[in-house]
Design a protein around this motif. Structure first.
Motif, short mmCIF file in Angstrom:
data_model
loop_
_atom_site.label_atom_id
_atom_site.label_comp_id
_atom_site.label_asym_id
_atom_site.label_seq_id
_atom_site.Cartn_x
_atom_site.Cartn_y
_atom_site.Cartn_z
N GLY A 38 -6.09 56.39 -41.61
CA GLY A 38 -4.73 56.65 -41.14
C GLY A 38 -4.37 58.12 -41.33
N GLU A 39 -4.75 58.68 -42.48
CA GLU A 39 -4.51 60.10 -42.73
C GLU A 39 -5.32 60.98 -41.78
N ARG A 41 -5.76 60.26 -38.83
CA ARG A 41 -5.11 59.99 -37.54
C ARG A 41 -5.98 59.20 -36.57
N ALA A 44 -2.73 54.55 -36.44
CA ALA A 44 -1.38 54.73 -36.99
C ALA A 44 -0.74 53.35 -37.10
N GLN A 59 -6.53 47.94 -33.60
CA GLN A 59 -6.72 48.89 -34.69
C GLN A 59 -7.83 48.44 -35.63
N CYS A 80 -14.29 59.36 -37.72
CA CYS A 80 -13.03 59.20 -36.99
C CYS A 80 -13.08 59.93 -35.66
#
Length: 112
Positions: A38-39, A41, A44, A59, A80
């Motif tokens: 999540g950090e 990106r 979210a 997700q 990511c």
């Protein structure tokens, strides 16, 4: 909301149905891993009224792919980025196929 409305949402890949703990359990990761992506990106998560993270099936598929790459030794930031690029490529291919079908149906002599 009626019971039918709630059940219909469960079929929606974008409906944030899973808590962080359940989502982590489903993909075989830790809540910390979900926070990290999540950090970065990659995803979210939506927040419940109480502020808790909620994840959709879409997700979770993205997170599971990132976890596969990390498990193979890819740094999380690189994993990511790879997943984002894979997702963008898949969407571009889908759009291309859609445009191709539209062009072929409007003029069968068109070759793309």
């Amino acid at each position: 909301m009626t019971a039918d409305d709630a059940l219909g949402r469960l079929d929606d890949d974008d409906y944030p149905a899973y808590t962080m703990g359940r989502a982590a359990e489903m993909i075989g990761a830790t809540p910390g891993f979900l926070r990290a992506i999540g950090e970065a990106r990659l995803i979210a998560p939506l927040r419940s009224e109480g502020g808790h993270r909620r994840y959709s099936r879409y997700q979770l598929r993205i997170a599971a792919r990132a976890r596969e790459l990390v498990d193979q030794g890819t740094p999380i930031e690189a994993a990511c980025r790879i997943v984002i690029l894979e997702d963008q490529l898949e969407e571009a291919q889908r759009l291309n196929a859609e445009y191709r079908r539209a062009a072929e149906s409007s003029d069968p002599t068109v070759t793309l």
